[in-house]
Scaffold this motif. Sequence first.
Motif, PDB file in Angstrom:
ATOM      1  N   ASP A   9       9.646  17.970   0.725  1.00 12.24           N
ATOM      2  CA  ASP A   9       8.562  18.135   1.530  1.00 12.24           C
ATOM      3  C   ASP A   9       8.219  16.849   3.358  1.00 12.24           C
ATOM      4  O   ASP A   9       8.526  16.650   3.806  1.00 12.24           O
ATOM      5  N   LEU A  10       8.928  15.920   2.296  1.00 12.28           N
ATOM      6  CA  LEU A  10       8.832  14.548   3.308  1.00 12.28           C
ATOM      7  C   LEU A  10       9.959  14.149   4.700  1.00 12.28           C
ATOM      8  O   LEU A  10      10.072  13.960   5.092  1.00 12.28           O
ATOM      9  N   TYR A  11      11.536  14.841   3.989  1.00 11.02           N
ATOM     10  CA  TYR A  11      12.198  15.124   4.859  1.00 11.02           C
ATOM     11  C   TYR A  11      11.982  15.934   6.311  1.00 11.02           C
ATOM     12  O   TYR A  11      12.487  15.512   7.203  1.00 11.02           O
ATOM     13  N   GLN A  12      11.734  17.161   5.452  1.00  4.92           N
ATOM     14  CA  GLN A  12      11.154  17.962   6.566  1.00  4.92           C
ATOM     15  C   GLN A  12      10.126  17.697   7.063  1.00  4.92           C
ATOM     16  O   GLN A  12       9.985  18.306   8.020  1.00  4.92           O
ATOM     17  N   ASN A  13       9.217  17.615   6.723  1.00  2.00           N
ATOM     18  CA  ASN A  13       8.051  17.065   7.236  1.00  2.00           C
ATOM     19  C   ASN A  13       7.359  15.439   6.800  1.00  2.00           C
ATOM     20  O   ASN A  13       6.228  16.024   6.489  1.00  2.00           O
ATOM     21  N   PRO A  14       7.835  15.276   7.579  1.00  2.00           N
ATOM     22  CA  PRO A  14       7.837  13.299   7.365  1.00  2.00           C
ATOM     23  C   PRO A  14       6.247  12.983   8.564  1.00  2.00           C
ATOM     24  O   PRO A  14       6.198  13.537   9.632  1.00  2.00           O
ATOM     25  N   LEU A  15       4.738  12.812   7.861  1.00  2.00           N
ATOM     26  CA  LEU A  15       4.207  12.083   8.935  1.00  2.00           C
ATOM     27  C   LEU A  15       3.854  11.505   8.577  1.00  2.00           C
ATOM     28  O   LEU A  15       3.014  10.671  10.151  1.00  2.00           O
ATOM     29  N   HIS A  16       3.822   9.961   8.189  1.00  2.00           N
ATOM     30  CA  HIS A  16       3.800   8.864   8.540  1.00  2.00           C
ATOM     31  C   HIS A  16       3.935   8.000   9.184  1.00  2.00           C
ATOM     32  O   HIS A  16       5.436   8.025   9.680  1.00  2.00           O
ATOM     33  N   PRO A  17       3.938   7.227  11.034  1.00  2.00           N
ATOM     34  CA  PRO A  17       4.783   6.387  11.900  1.00  2.00           C
ATOM     35  C   PRO A  17       5.707   5.898  10.982  1.00  2.00           C
ATOM     36  O   PRO A  17       6.778   6.259  11.410  1.00  2.00           O
ATOM     37  N   SER A  26      -9.472  -1.456  13.306  1.00  2.00           N
ATOM     38  CA  SER A  26     -10.508  -2.387  12.553  1.00  2.00           C
ATOM     39  C   SER A  26     -10.654  -0.937  11.080  1.00  2.00           C
ATOM     40  O   SER A  26     -11.627  -1.487  10.181  1.00  2.00           O
ATOM     41  N   GLU A  27     -10.196  -0.639  11.086  1.00  2.00           N
ATOM     42  CA  GLU A  27     -10.536   0.380  10.109  1.00  2.00           C
ATOM     43  C   GLU A  27      -9.314   0.810   8.914  1.00  2.00           C
ATOM     44  O   GLU A  27      -8.249   1.420   9.394  1.00  2.00           O
ATOM     45  N   ARG A  28      -9.308   0.532   7.810  1.00  2.00           N
ATOM     46  CA  ARG A  28      -8.047   0.706   6.961  1.00  2.00           C
ATOM     47  C   ARG A  28      -8.063   2.922   6.574  1.00  2.00           C
ATOM     48  O   ARG A  28      -9.528   2.844   5.931  1.00  2.00           O
ATOM     49  N   PRO A  29      -7.101   3.319   7.210  1.00  2.00           N
ATOM     50  CA  PRO A  29      -7.240   4.623   6.663  1.00  2.00           C
ATOM     51  C   PRO A  29      -6.896   4.652   5.267  1.00  2.00           C
ATOM     52  O   PRO A  29      -6.445   4.275   3.977  1.00  2.00           O
ATOM     53  N   PRO A  30      -7.856   6.165   4.323  1.00  2.00           N
ATOM     54  CA  PRO A  30      -7.692   6.157   3.052  1.00  2.00           C
ATOM     55  C   PRO A  30      -6.796   7.227   2.632  1.00  2.00           C
ATOM     56  O   PRO A  30      -6.029   7.791   3.867  1.00  2.00           O
ATOM     57  N   LEU A  31      -5.949   7.084   1.975  1.00  2.00           N
ATOM     58  CA  LEU A  31      -5.166   8.234   1.252  1.00  2.00           C
ATOM     59  C   LEU A  31      -5.237  10.023   0.874  1.00  2.00           C
ATOM     60  O   LEU A  31      -6.236   9.910   0.080  1.00  2.00           O
ATOM     61  N   HIS A  79       0.857  16.608  -0.526  1.00  2.00           N
ATOM     62  CA  HIS A  79       1.132  15.816   0.673  1.00  2.00           C
ATOM     63  C   HIS A  79       0.181  14.801   1.121  1.00  2.00           C
ATOM     64  O   HIS A  79      -0.588  15.695   1.868  1.00  2.00           O
ATOM     65  N   LEU A  80       0.593  13.548   0.392  1.00  2.00           N
ATOM     66  CA  LEU A  80      -0.824  13.084   0.504  1.00  2.00           C
ATOM     67  C   LEU A  80      -0.344  12.006   1.759  1.00  2.00           C
ATOM     68  O   LEU A  80       0.960  11.160   2.287  1.00  2.00           O
ATOM     69  N   VAL A  81      -1.358  11.105   2.618  1.00  2.00           N
ATOM     70  CA  VAL A  81      -0.527  10.705   3.172  1.00  2.00           C
ATOM     71  C   VAL A  81      -1.775   9.816   4.092  1.00  2.00           C
ATOM     72  O   VAL A  81      -2.867   9.919   4.201  1.00  2.00           O
ATOM     73  N   ALA A  82      -1.606   8.113   4.551  1.00  2.00           N
ATOM     74  CA  ALA A  82      -2.923   7.009   4.375  1.00  2.00           C
ATOM     75  C   ALA A  82      -2.995   7.362   6.343  1.00  2.00           C
ATOM     76  O   ALA A  82      -2.116   5.991   6.507  1.00  2.00           O
ATOM     77  N   ASN A 138       1.097  -0.915   0.310  1.00  2.00           N
ATOM     78  CA  ASN A 138       0.017  -0.079  -0.125  1.00  2.00           C
ATOM     79  C   ASN A 138       1.395   1.503   0.378  1.00  2.00           C
ATOM     80  O   ASN A 138       1.775   1.161   0.521  1.00  2.00           O
ATOM     81  N   THR A 139       0.443   2.191  -0.428  1.00  2.00           N
ATOM     82  CA  THR A 139       1.521   3.567  -0.281  1.00  2.00           C
ATOM     83  C   THR A 139       0.875   4.564   1.398  1.00  2.00           C
ATOM     84  O   THR A 139      -0.519   4.362   1.493  1.00  2.00           O
ATOM     85  N   VAL A 140       1.654   4.829   1.377  1.00  2.00           N
ATOM     86  CA  VAL A 140       0.981   5.095   3.507  1.00  2.00           C
ATOM     87  C   VAL A 140       1.479   6.667   3.404  1.00  2.00           C
ATOM     88  O   VAL A 140       0.687   7.335   3.758  1.00  2.00           O
ATOM     89  N   GLU A 141       2.025   7.033   2.326  1.00  2.00           N
ATOM     90  CA  GLU A 141       3.022   8.658   1.735  1.00  2.00           C
ATOM     91  C   GLU A 141       3.497   9.028   1.169  1.00  2.00           C
ATOM     92  O   GLU A 141       4.026   8.486   0.226  1.00  2.00           O
ATOM     93  N   TYR A 142       3.529  10.239  -0.016  1.00  2.00           N
ATOM     94  CA  TYR A 142       3.724  10.276  -1.519  1.00  2.00           C
ATOM     95  C   TYR A 142       3.659  11.989  -0.790  1.00  2.00           C
ATOM     96  O   TYR A 142       2.940  12.832  -0.947  1.00  2.00           O
ATOM     97  N   ALA A 143       4.840  12.249  -1.288  1.00  2.00           N
ATOM     98  CA  ALA A 143       5.076  14.379  -1.008  1.00  2.00           C
ATOM     99  C   ALA A 143       6.183  14.418  -2.112  1.00  2.00           C
ATOM    100  O   ALA A 143       7.545  13.715  -2.469  1.00  2.00           O
ATOM    101  N   THR A 144       6.890  15.383  -2.444  1.00  2.00           N
ATOM    102  CA  THR A 144       8.468  16.331  -2.481  1.00  2.00           C
ATOM    103  C   THR A 144       8.984  15.265  -1.990  1.00  2.00           C
ATOM    104  O   THR A 144       9.366  15.117  -0.639  1.00  2.00           O
ATOM    105  N   VAL A 145      10.283  15.420  -2.540  1.00  2.00           N
ATOM    106  CA  VAL A 145      11.609  14.992  -1.219  1.00  2.00           C
ATOM    107  C   VAL A 145      11.809  16.033  -0.927  1.00  2.00           C
ATOM    108  O   VAL A 145      12.058  16.047   0.708  1.00  2.00           O
TER     109      VAL A 145
END
Length: 660
Positions: A244-252, A302-307, A314-317, A235-242
Amino acid sequence: MAKSDVLLSVQDLAVYFYSSGVVRAVNGVSFDLKQGETIGIVGESGSGKSVTSTAILGLIPSPPGKIERGSILFEGKELTKLSQAEMRKIRGNEISMIFQDPMTSLNPVFTVGNQIMEVIRLHQQLDKKAARERAIEMLKLVGIPEPEKRLEQYPHEFSGGMRQRVMIAIALACNPKLLIADEPTTALDVTVQAQILDLMKKLQDDLQTSIIMITHDLGVVWESCQKVLVMYAGNTVEYATVEDLYQNPLHPYTWGLLDSQIKSDTAGKLPSIPGNPPDLREDIAGCYFAPRCPYAKDKCLSERPPLVEAGPNHLVACHFQTADERLERKGEPHMSEAIIQINQLKKYFPVKDQSLFAKSSKVVKAVDDVSFEVRRGETLGIVGESGCGKSTLARLVMQLIRPTEGSVILNGQDLAKLSDKEMKKARKSIQMIFQNPYASLDPRKTVEQLIMEPLVIHQVGTHQERVKKVKELLAVVGLSDYHATRYPHEFSGGQRQRINIARALALNPEVVICDESVSALDVSIQAQVINLLKELQASFNLTYIFISHDLNVVRYISDRIAVMYLGRVVEMGTYEEIYHNAQHPYTRALLSAVPKESPLVKKERVILTGDVPSPMNPPSGCHFHKRCPYATDRCQTEAPALALYEGQHMVSCHLLGNLS
């Protein structure tokens, strides 16, 4: 940017394998790739990175594999609807791929020249002479010395790094619009890695080529990509620019990957992601990462998070990382006797002449007068470019090949003088983790049989005790009990290497030689394995010889480091001496080629000019003088000795202490 600028659009891609249940290898991946753009795909082994790329190329084996749903649009054409004949016109010509494992991708019965020329003649309709000239040009481009001669050689005559360069030459031969690079620099040392990354950038600039970069090395992502797709369990859990992902990662999960990255200032125990990836045969209702996530709540199970979009582009699941809600990130978890003595070790390989009856007069000086000692309980790192003799040295220490001259003394016993029967007994004390896990695992045996094999050979324990030991070893290298009944071809490259590591540890050896043992692993599993190696070393006073092209990994795990060039040690010392006070020009070039730890850092790199000389005809004097910017007349005629500089720091350079 207009939609017309999108070269490749993957939407809701799902790939299932119907074998021992339904394996949901890819389960809803979406991304767009614009012309001239590079996207990095990262994630642990088994996350679906390679399956995604294989689906784009139309190479999913059916049965058991099947594209269950989704769309793959390339220049407006729906690739999932094309016939195999139509895909063959696109594959290798418009879309090309650099595969992860060059040894299993190259045909062992054809010369590398024939394999490069085959692609060129098929897609560019060139005659044999023109195709040969293009093949030579490509070998030069990827840094293979004496390309006219190497064109006639077979894959087994190349080192691991050289074979990968051949694969890159094949992939680039037709100037594709889309290049899929599946771990393209895994087997390459840092200087060649820097050259290859620069080559890809140049190709991209000149031809507006789009690149999908699949890698576990986050430094390569920071160096070469504009966007990053983070995958977990298909699954895709995060999608961002390089940036943004480095400075502000969101998914655990992304936090865990970033924390596991070894940097130049990393010290202490490496943070790693606890637990193992899920069994993809299970149709999990909630978030796939929830069992390993320290922030998981009931909703996650119990519930799968959407992207969803949690910020601009910046997309995150994640249920708790949205435009309106944020998780608070927790802090990161935070001279003995010589056991091996190497004395004037040499290994020369005779080169066969073309004539059937002519005697060989030339030799390849793979290891040329190497001497050092390894102390009990320490880790000696060995670095250098592909073909410098690192792997040959490892095989000499193991006595898998016998030396031309010199001695290898283990616990006071000269291994070079032992008979084969005596050496078999001695090998219980010294084991090796090989560079190529697929080639060193018997494809006809299950994982349980492979890991149990050394226990059977050395008659250790009863069958029940051996089965229990196998289960313990699988657990410590991040695999599950059910993997024991599977075969090597059913695993990803990283998982195969973990099996290899488990087998090497089975006999509790005193010395372990690690030949690129973590190069095929993603950063989180790499961190687990390195932590495991360090814990075993502390518990049992193990000694490691650690061969790698990843200088940050070598710096982190090693007590001392030896730098090799063309069969010789040119510099040796503690990691502080090598990394903070390198004296040899070659060592400085290696260190400058290490990928950036952050996309925000600007770094000047020393790109070595010229090719690595052939070990069959090394330069006179200092072997490095033809590529050295400081070389003098003395360097061309007189070979410098390995001399003490200060402390434990030894350097082989006439200009020692006089370099700026």
